[in-house]
Write a protein that holds these residues in place. Structure first.
Motif, mmCIF file in Angstrom:
data_model
loop_
_atom_site.group_PDB
_atom_site.id
_atom_site.type_symbol
_atom_site.label_atom_id
_atom_site.label_comp_id
_atom_site.label_asym_id
_atom_site.label_seq_id
_atom_site.Cartn_x
_atom_site.Cartn_y
_atom_site.Cartn_z
ATOM 1 N N SER A 313 37.924 39.401 37.297
ATOM 2 C CA SER A 313 38.587 40.426 38.112
ATOM 3 C C SER A 313 37.721 40.867 39.282
ATOM 4 C CB SER A 313 38.943 41.637 37.253
ATOM 5 O OG SER A 313 37.786 42.211 36.672
ATOM 6 N N CYS A 316 37.157 38.065 44.637
ATOM 7 C CA CYS A 316 38.112 38.289 45.732
ATOM 8 C C CYS A 316 38.112 37.000 46.545
ATOM 9 C CB CYS A 316 37.693 39.477 46.604
ATOM 10 S SG CYS A 316 38.815 39.800 47.993
ATOM 11 N N GLY A 348 42.099 40.382 39.587
ATOM 12 C CA GLY A 348 41.319 40.046 40.767
ATOM 13 C C GLY A 348 42.100 40.243 42.057
ATOM 14 N N SER A 349 41.471 39.918 43.175
ATOM 15 C CA SER A 349 42.085 40.086 44.491
ATOM 16 C C SER A 349 42.123 38.758 45.227
ATOM 17 C CB SER A 349 41.287 41.087 45.333
ATOM 18 O OG SER A 349 41.135 42.314 44.658
ATOM 19 N N PRO A 441 43.472 45.511 43.893
ATOM 20 C CA PRO A 441 43.614 44.174 43.304
ATOM 21 C C PRO A 441 44.984 43.610 43.633
ATOM 22 C CG PRO A 441 43.854 45.869 41.618
ATOM 23 C CD PRO A 441 43.441 46.573 42.870
#
Length: 555
Positions: A313, A316, A348-349, A441
């Motif tokens: 997470s 990015c 996550g992003s 996120p």
């Protein structure tokens, strides 16, 4: 869509009225499709499209289930689509209903407890690398940045090995011995062996990155303010342990503006930061001595950071494409879309940028926004950007490059429909304008040009700590602080340019891997890179491309 190797073509979406050639097809080839047969009346190169029914002038052409062009002349069944018979066209868009339902890929579950080894920062972010950054606030300081690079890099063990001096020595010797121009051109130059770099004094620092740019003064205040925001994004970036900033003093991009932008992104900023103003300090030697001492002291602190486990997470990922081809939208980009969906499901992003390459899919992307405010912002940015481009005589329709067109992307809408596949199917959690930072996120849309380096530069400035970059033609693009992993859309380019490409998704076209299998291999590769266990080719080559976006038109 699935690739069947028994076929030499594919229909991407059931609503499409054209097919994509998976290999070179000669005129006279019989095509059996959906129970009907017809004969190609023109040669169709691999990656290009051909008609399955006759089209009259003005008839619409659909790919990926969306409008991508209109016939500019009558086109018979079995003819190739070209820039001579097809023009760009895209559907309009308006505020619609929210369509945020999506299905998490089944393979996401196997990554639920996976971690990577990263650098934990005070603001809660985690870096995939640990760099010290040296950057000018204005182009007047570029020379001083270069002087610092010459002084520090080799002595501290961060210089990249040089490799072509031996080849030049061979040419010099040949010339001195009386060699002709023909002898020079026919010389067999052997690649010199790489000289091992000296041992790093600071083993926990991945490198010192020296950035140059041509901005900071002389342009618009909007551009200089945006530059300060971009540089603040790099200074506060999780892959950056600290920074040295050189300012002349009188430029538009003032140190105070940079400091405000840093605070905006990290109110409790605590990284080592050296900020020196030449007009206050005086001579170059005084400036350099102060920069060297304070930078060295900062490096001592940065070297105390070590890699520790972090959940996925904390990744990015910037989603990027460049040197795209007619296979991009059916191999590498959809695989990257699955990676995007997996990461989003884990908290996550991901960042999808390049707004000129979302032309034609605005309705889908705006409908996927989690609320109307984000949808309205996306549509406003798209309309404003395109209007500014058209005012300068070059709207989004002019985005495809000669290389794109040569390899099958003959309208911007065709290119865009395939490029959007990088964003998967998850909802859009935020719409950002350059150079804003990712704070949520999920899938973030970031307004940037389609230009590879400008867009990659922007994505990293917004927080991407890894960039996945798909390419069908091959490009060496990299970034100073974030690893850029290059993903080939076809096996031919992967085999031709192995020195700059990392992953081959041509296996999807050849039926050797499914999109999901390719995505799994890609995410495993990302985890290794994020943990410092593997270096992408762009990092190995020291491909540190950095181009800030001047807010004027750049497609």
């Amino acid at each position: 869509m699935s690739i069947n190797t028994k076929h030499t073509f594919v229909q991407i979406h059931p609503a499409d009225n054209v097919l994509v050639a998976l290999t070179d097809l000669a005129a006279g080839t019989v095509i059996d499709f959906n129970g009907n047969s017809f004969t190609l009346i023109t040669d169709v190169a691999a990656k290009h499209k051909f008609t399955i029914s006759p089209l009259n002038v003005g008839d619409q052409v659909f790919m990926y289930g969306v409008l991508v062009g209109k016939a500019s002349q009558n086109i018979a069944t079995g003819a190739a689509l070209t820039v001579d018979n097809l023009v760009h066209a895209a559907d309009g868009f308006e505020l619609g209903k929210r369509k945020t339902e999506w299905t998490v890929p089944a393979i996401a579950e196997q990554y639920r407890d996976r971690t990577f080894m990263g650098y934990h920062r005070a603001d809660g972010s985690v870096g995939t690398a640990n760099y010290w950054l040296v950057v000018p606030l204005v182009f007047c300081e570029n020379r001083n940045i270069n002087v610092l690079k010459e002084a520090l890099s080799a002595k501290l063990g961060f210089a990249k090995p040089k490799g072509y001096e031996t080849e030049v020595d061979s040419l010099v010797s040949l010339y001195r011995e009386g060699g002709s121009v023909a002898d020079i051109l026919n010389a067999d130059l052997q690649r010199s062996p790489e000289i091992a770099a000296s041992a790093k004094l600071f083993p926990n620092i991945d490198g010192i990155k020296f950035i140059n740019h041509d901005m900071g003064c002389g342009g618009t205040r909007t551009d200089s303010d945006a530059l300060c925001g971009l540089l603040a994004g790099y200074i506060t970036h999780p892959n950056v342990a600290g920074a040295t900033v050189l300012s002349l003093g009188c430029q538009h991009a003032q140190a105070g503006i940079l400091q405000d932008e840093i605070t905006k992104r990290d109110p409790n900023f605590s990284k080592p930061l050296v900020m020196l103003e030449q007009q206050k300090i005086g001579t170059e030697s005084k400036l350099m001595n102060e920069a060297l001492k304070q930078t060295f002291a900062g490096l001592i602190e940065a070297n105390k950071q070590t890699r520790q486990p972090a959940p996925l997470s904390k990744l990015c990922i910037g989603l990027e494409c460049g040197g795209s081809d007619g296979f991009s939208g059916i191999s590498a980009n959809p695989a990257l879309g699955v990676v995007s969906d997996i990461l989003v499901s884990l908290g996550g992003s991901v960042i999808l940028a390049e707004f000129p390459e979302l032309c034609g899919v605005e309705q889908e992307m705006s409908d996927r926004c989690v609320d109307e405010a984000q949808a309205q912002r996306f549509m406003h940015l798209m309309r404003t950007y395109n209007a500014r481009a058209e005012a300068d005589g070059s709207g989004f329709y002019a985005n495809p490059s000669p290389g794109n067109i040569r390899d099958g992307l003959i309208t911007d809408a065709i290119k865009s429909a395939g490029a959007a596949k990088k964003g998967g199917t998850s909802p859009v959690t935020a719409v950002l304008d350059y150079p804003e930072k990712v704070t949520k996120p999920g899938l973030n849309l970031l307004c940037t040009p389609g230009s590879d380096v400008e867009s990659t530069t922007a994505e990293v400035g917004s927080g991407a700590n890894v960039v996945l970059f798909t390419t069908g033609l091959g490009t060496p693009t990299g970034n100073p602080v974030a690893p850029v992993i290059k993903v080939a859309t076809n096996t031919a380019v992967f085999n031709k340019m192995p020195d700059i490409l990392d992953i081959n998704c041509g296996t999807i076209i050849e039926g050797e891997q499914t999109i999901e299998q390719s995505a799994t291999a890609m995410l495993d590769y990302v985890i290794e890179v994020a943990s410092g266990l593997r270096q992408p080719k762009a990092v190995q080559l020291g491909q540190d491309d950095f181009i800030p976006w001047k807010r004027g038109v750049s497609l």
